[in-house]
Scaffold this motif. Structure first.
Motif, PDB file in Angstrom:
ATOM      1  N   GLU A  76     -47.498  43.885 -45.394  1.00 36.43           N
ATOM      2  CA  GLU A  76     -46.134  43.369 -45.340  1.00 36.43           C
ATOM      3  C   GLU A  76     -45.088  44.434 -45.664  1.00 36.43           C
ATOM      4  O   GLU A  76     -43.911  44.239 -45.408  1.00 36.43           O
ATOM      5  CB  GLU A  76     -45.973  42.205 -46.334  1.00 36.43           C
ATOM      6  CG  GLU A  76     -47.055  41.143 -46.267  1.00 36.43           C
ATOM      7  CD  GLU A  76     -47.112  40.440 -44.923  1.00 36.43           C
ATOM      8  OE1 GLU A  76     -46.072  40.344 -44.253  1.00 36.43           O
ATOM      9  OE2 GLU A  76     -48.205  40.011 -44.532  1.00 36.43           O
ATOM     10  N   THR A 227     -42.593  37.519 -40.579  1.00 38.13           N
ATOM     11  CA  THR A 227     -43.025  36.457 -41.475  1.00 38.13           C
ATOM     12  C   THR A 227     -42.106  36.404 -42.689  1.00 38.13           C
ATOM     13  O   THR A 227     -41.343  37.340 -42.955  1.00 38.13           O
ATOM     14  CB  THR A 227     -44.462  36.697 -41.951  1.00 38.13           C
ATOM     15  OG1 THR A 227     -44.479  37.879 -42.782  1.00 38.13           O
ATOM     16  CG2 THR A 227     -45.414  36.888 -40.758  1.00 38.13           C
ATOM     17  N   ASP A 228     -42.195  35.307 -43.432  1.00 36.44           N
ATOM     18  CA  ASP A 228     -41.408  35.206 -44.658  1.00 36.44           C
ATOM     19  C   ASP A 228     -41.711  36.389 -45.579  1.00 36.44           C
ATOM     20  O   ASP A 228     -40.798  36.987 -46.162  1.00 36.44           O
ATOM     21  CB  ASP A 228     -41.726  33.902 -45.392  1.00 36.44           C
ATOM     22  CG  ASP A 228     -41.061  32.697 -44.742  1.00 36.44           C
ATOM     23  OD1 ASP A 228     -40.335  32.886 -43.739  1.00 36.44           O
ATOM     24  OD2 ASP A 228     -41.271  31.577 -45.229  1.00 36.44           O
TER      25      ASP A 228
END
Length: 404
Positions: A76, A227-228
């Motif tokens: 991420e 994505t979050d």
């Protein structure tokens, strides 16, 4: 492997960096690639730093390779991933965080800078506490769409994370076996920051606004969206790294001008010189002094064998002081035009997305100081406190000023 007894310990920057600059010159000349006692390879010459940071296939940014069972450094985080994922994620982020987005911030940055200096009473203040810290925090918080009033909360997170000392950088403890210091100083504030930002991301998915988080949430390329977690990680990176590095850059600018008082006069006469001054400050005293990579295979740097699975640490500050590239590198010379060669903003695929914002804030901050004061000096006898190794900047900077 034991460190060579001929190599003196790395100096701190508490004298303004001058002892460190001398030590780095010796390392470039005599030990341009050095394996320390922890098995970490340090790279000191400009050409070799560029070679390492230009080859992500061999010198990976995925630090979790050192601890494959760790979940702390994941896919991420834009700064610690490699292609092809890095390319896709950076394209999505860049769709929202555009050069136009940064350029449009100029009036607000100027307004915030003026408001902060309006709050200065008398002829003394602390540049960091009263100006260099709040300016980028307010700007970035408003850009993201989170309350700038929460800046003391942001500061508590960053101060705890920045105080973490890692004696052996190759022995990173990210997982459940992490020590108490890591839990307290890194994991807890990181978890709190992520939870804070996630609330804002979820809110923007329900009710989009005009802020950067909303644009990140809406960014889409070929049907792929962030994505979050990816939005949270980029927001956290921008908030933490953005304000810390800019704050240190502004402090370093005043330190450089203190040592070279004629530059203040030159800037008053010609403000078009300011961007070159900012770039030269970043070359001479880069806020982030090093990068980290992990070798994916047996390789070599400047003829020195480096096994697979080792940490390689290219020195930004050493590359920026390499006399093979910069004549008289310890001399502050904005006219040298070092912007395209200095490595303070990184190199290659990980060149800092926030560089235009940092340069904008640096330029406007200097303009604001010039507008407000006819003289800016570090208060005589002031005791300066510096950030830990790996960072180059002051935690405080008491100034005495004179108004027109």
């Amino acid at each position: 492997m034991a460190s060579s007894p001929t190599i003196a310990p790395r100096p701190t920057v508490e004298d303004g960096g001058h002892a460190l600059f001398s030590w780095l010159r010796t390392m470039r000349d005599e030990h341009p690639v050095h394996e320390d006692e922890f098995g970490v390879f340090h790279v000191f010459r400009h050409a070799d730093v560029l070679a390492v940071t230009s080859d992500p296939a061999v010198f990976s940014s995925e630090l979790h390779r050192l601890r494959p069972d760790s979940e702390a450094l994941t896919e991420e985080i834009l700064s610690v991933i490699d292609p092809p994922l890095h390319r896709r994620l950076r394209r999505l982020v860049s769709q929202a965080f555009t050069p136009r987005t940064v350029a449009d911030l100029e009036p607000r940055v100027a307004e915030v800078a003026a408001e902060l200096l309006d709050g200065v009473d008398g002829d003394t203040f602390d540049l960091v506490a009263d100006f260099a810290y709040p300016l980028p925090v307010i700007v970035i918080a408003e850009l993201l769409g989170v309350p700038a009033e929460d800046r003391e909360l942001f500061r508590s997170w960053s101060d705890r994370m920045l105080s973490m000392q890692i004696e052996d950088p190759s022995d990173l403890q990210f997982g459940d076996d992490a020590g108490d210091d890591y839990d307290t100083l890194v994991k807890e504030p990181m978890k709190a920051m992520h939870a804070y930002l996630l609330e804002h991301v979820e809110e923007r998915r329900r009710r989009p606004g005009q802020d950067l988080i909303s644009r990140l949430v809406a960014a889409e390329i070929d049907g792929e969206k962030l994505t979050d977690s990816q939005v949270v990680e980029f927001g956290g990176l921008l908030l933490m790294a953005g304000h810390v590095s800019t704050s240190m850059m502004l402090g370093n600018t005043v330190l450089c001008l203190e040592e070279n008082p004629g530059v203040w006069d030159a800037l008053r006469a010609d403000r078009t010189l300011i961007p070159a001054v900012v770039d030269e400050v970043m070359r001479l005293r880069p806020p982030i002094t090093m990068m980290a990579r992990v070798t994916t295979q047996d390789t070599e740097v400047a003829g020195v064998p480096v096994p697979a699975g080792r940490m390689v640490v290219p020195s930004i500050v050493s590359a920026n002081h390499d006399e093979r590239v910069f004549e008289e590198p310890e001399r502050f010379d904005p006219a040298r035009g070092a912007g395209n060669q200095q490595t303070a903003f990184g190199h290659g695929i990980h060149y800092c997305l926030g560089a235009p914002l940092a340069r904008l804030e640096g330029r406007i901050a200097l303009e604001a100081l010039l507008d407000r004061f006819t003289e800016v000096r570090i208060t005589p006898g002031a005791r300066l406190r510096y950030h830990r190794d790996g960072l180059f900047g002051v935690r405080n900077l008491p100034l005495t000023v004179r108004r027109g």
